[in-house]
Design an enzyme around this catalytic site. Structure first.
Site, PDB file in Angstrom:
ATOM      1  N   HIS A   1       0.820  -1.212   0.000  1.00 49.69           N
ATOM      2  CA  HIS A   1       0.000   0.000   0.000  1.00 49.69           C
ATOM      3  C   HIS A   1       0.858   1.269   0.000  1.00 49.69           C
ATOM      4  CE1 HIS A   1      -3.482   2.454   1.821  1.00 49.69           C
ATOM      5  NE2 HIS A   1      -3.939   1.984   0.688  1.00 49.69           N
TER       6      HIS A   1
ATOM      7  N   LYS B   1       3.249   4.459  -0.984  1.00 49.74           N
ATOM      8  CA  LYS B   1       3.222   5.428  -2.081  1.00 49.74           C
ATOM      9  C   LYS B   1       4.386   6.389  -1.907  1.00 49.74           C
ATOM     10  CE  LYS B   1      -1.656   5.061  -1.446  1.00 49.74           C
ATOM     11  NZ  LYS B   1      -2.027   3.988  -0.589  1.00 49.74           N
TER      12      LYS B   1
ATOM     13  N   ASP C   1      16.354  11.613  -7.723  1.00 51.49           N
ATOM     14  CA  ASP C   1      17.779  11.820  -7.449  1.00 51.49           C
ATOM     15  C   ASP C   1      18.124  11.708  -5.962  1.00 51.49           C
ATOM     16  OD1 ASP C   1      18.380  12.154 -10.119  1.00 51.49           O
ATOM     17  OD2 ASP C   1      18.314  14.343 -10.067  1.00 51.49           O
TER      18      ASP C   1
ATOM     19  N   HIS D   1      -9.752  10.667   1.570  1.00 47.61           N
ATOM     20  CA  HIS D   1      -8.741   9.640   1.351  1.00 47.61           C
ATOM     21  C   HIS D   1      -7.439   9.932   2.084  1.00 47.61           C
ATOM     22  CE1 HIS D   1      -6.086   6.928  -1.165  1.00 47.61           C
ATOM     23  NE2 HIS D   1      -7.116   6.152  -0.910  1.00 47.61           N
TER      24      HIS D   1
ATOM     25  N   LYS E   1      -4.686  10.328   5.044  1.00 49.18           N
ATOM     26  CA  LYS E   1      -4.402   9.557   6.242  1.00 49.18           C
ATOM     27  C   LYS E   1      -3.369  10.343   7.051  1.00 49.18           C
ATOM     28  CE  LYS E   1      -4.489   6.317   2.567  1.00 49.18           C
ATOM     29  NZ  LYS E   1      -5.880   6.291   2.346  1.00 49.18           N
TER      30      LYS E   1
ATOM     31  N   ASP F   1      -0.808  16.070  20.443  1.00 54.51           N
ATOM     32  CA  ASP F   1      -0.410  17.066  21.438  1.00 54.51           C
ATOM     33  C   ASP F   1      -0.002  18.403  20.820  1.00 54.51           C
ATOM     34  OD1 ASP F   1      -0.900  15.244  23.435  1.00 54.51           O
ATOM     35  OD2 ASP F   1       1.188  14.591  23.613  1.00 54.51           O
TER      36      ASP F   1
END
Length: 522
Positions: A172, A174, A179, A420, A422, A427
């Site tokens: 999952h 991404k 470079d 979508h 996440k 704190d």
């Protein structure tokens, strides 16, 4: 022998031959390669620009958040255009659509300039692209590998029958790294719905562009996945496309390049000033300590130890919230253990706020069922719950464009925007941005990665979501003081006792699914 026996024997032999062809090829003979060293990266134009910016801030990572979908697309293309030595690209989903093809062409154009391109894709999320990927892999400066691949290409779901334990574990992650100097990571896959180019579900998403010490950590993680026992060269699974298929691919690519939506995205690339600004050293960044947390790739074969998992690293990097926890997750399935954890925090005085998709906004109805039964215990403990409200104007516009019949349960639950991103803040000091959903699949089955950033500024931005944006664009859930049931309250104070903007069959499907013991798969 009965007259039907020969037919049964032939069927059995055919099935045996089919299953025999469903074994994976050997991994011996894979090419060897690694990310650029720190010294090599500093010699590239991007590396020199980053070095000049980072020199006065030793040990800190520069971070820029990518909320706008067009900017997120343009940033990836510009990174491909400015890369001089390497591009390391890793994704769960890569769609066979306009933005998917434009980004494949950006990788090909980079390779034509002599940039070494390594593309690692999960094999579940690129339906219809085998020929295009095989053609790209044939380029002398490109190699494509597939994570946990399905050996029977004609019908991938067969892999769930012949090797469910492995096929049920997906990559999952991404990331998009140029470079070993600049990287983009976060929640976005590659596809029109992630970059705002579709009339269907538009995912409200979040990436971060990062430069500095955290980039080397991303590159090291990529190298580990690249050589893992789950990563197979596409050439060992997919035959090179014949000349007529290559001609059809080129023709289709030309049509995509000339399309009106493609023109819009090319304009976004031209108008994005950030990388020119980077070279001019006036690019605005948040500089802060940052640390990559990532699952060991052996998780893809169920071989990772607990201390090799992202959850373990995240607990070490983030610690236990003492004052507040603000969490944004599209597929929030806390399970009983997670519900007890969040409720326990709230009962000790920690302010816990959670934003997830409503039933009207979710694109995966079955996942919503894994969340729904935990809402009342969370609210009773003092956790604040917000559910994203689809924009009714988007729904009305889409309904006017075409006559839609009823959708089946489990399909897309929204015709407008869908959450979508996440991310979470702790704190008002630390934030996480990555691919990790707060659900059992992310915790135990799929591999994930993300960046933990010690930044009060970014943590404050997440708090702002709950203080300003969530009340405007979401329903706040409350317990009815009389019945103890749920009520959905919008920003004007109006409340309803039934999940808003949903049909009876959606609500019935959730009620039917809620009691089933399927949380571990969600």
């Amino acid at each position: 022998m009965s007259p039907c026996a020969p037919g049964r024997w032939l069927l059995a032999l055919a099935l045996a031959a089919l299953l025999a062809g469903c074994s994976l090829p050997p991994l011996e003979g894979r090419s060897e390669s690694r990310a650029l060293s720190a010294a090599e990266a500093r010699e590239t134009p991007l590396g020199r620009a980053v070095g000049d910016l980072a020199a006065p801030r030793p040990g800190l990572t520069g971070v820029h958040t990518l909320e706008d979908p067009r900017e997120a697309f343009a940033a990836r293309v510009q990174m491909a255009q400015l890369a001089e030595r390497t591009l390391d690209v890793q994704y769960y989903i890569w769609r066979d659509d306009i933005t998917g093809h434009l980004l494949l062409e950006a990788l090909r154009a980079a390779a034509d300039r002599g940039v070494r391109v390594r593309l690692l894709l999960d094999d579940y999320g690129h339906a219809g692209l085998d020929a295009e990927l095989a053609a790209l892999d044939a380029h002398p400066d490109v190699e494509v590998r597939l994570f946990n691949p399905f050996p029977f290409r004609a019908f991938k779901p067969l892999g769930f029958i012949t090797d469910f334990s492995r096929a049920n574990r997906r990559m999952h992650n991404k990331s998009f790294t140029a470079d070993n100097a600049i990287t983009i990571l976060g929640g976005r896959n590659v596809g029109d719905e992630y970059f705002g180019a579709t009339d269907g579900v538009l995912f409200a998403d979040l990436d971060v562009l990062a430069m500095g010490p955290a980039v080397a950590q991303v590159s090291s993680a990529f190298d580990a996945y690249w050589v893992s026992a789950s990563s197979y060269p596409i050439a060992s699974l997919v035959a090179p496309p014949p000349a007529e298929v290559l001609a059809a691919i080129r023709q289709r690519t030309a049509l995509v390049e000339r399309s009106e939506p493609a023109a819009t995205y090319k304009q976004a690339v031209r108008e994005l000033p950030c990388y020119g600004s980077l070279v001019r050293k006036d690019y605005s960044l948040v500089w802060a300590p940052a640390h990559l947390v990532v699952d060991d790739p052996s998780k893809g074969l169920a071989l990772a130890q607990p201390e090799q998992l992202l959850l373990h690293h995240m607990a070490e990097a983030v610690g236990v919230p003492a004052r507040s926890l603000d969490l944004v997750s599209p597929y929030f399935v806390p399970t009983d253990a997670g519900t007890d954890y969040f409720a326990g925090l709230a009962r000790t005085g920690v302010r816990v706020r959670i934003l997830t998709n409503s039933l009207a906004a979710t694109d995966v109805l079955v996942v919503h069922s894994g969340y729904a039964r935990h809402r009342q215990p969370l609210l009773a403990a003092g956790v604040a719950l917000y559910e994203l409200r689809p924009d009714p104007r988007e729904q009305a516009a889409k309904a006017a464009r075409r006559d839609e019949g009823p959708r089946m349960p489990g399909g897309s639950g929204s015709s407008g925007s869908s959450l979508h991103a996440k991310t979470f803040g702790v704190d008002m000091e630390r934030v996480f941005v990555g691919s990790f959903n707060f659900d059992p699949r992310s915790a135990k089955l799929n591999t994930e990665l993300g960046l933990v950033i010690d930044s009060p500024e970014l943590a404050g931005a997440i708090a702002h979501v709950f203080e300003v944006r969530a009340p405007r664009s979401s329903w706040e859930l409350r317990l009815d003081p009389g019945s103890g049931g749920l009520r959905w309250v919008d920003g004007s104070g109006r409340s309803v006792a039934v999940e808003p903007m949903t049909s009876w069959w959606q609500r019935a499907a959730v009620r039917l699914l809620e009691p089933l013991p399927i949380d571990w798969m969600l």
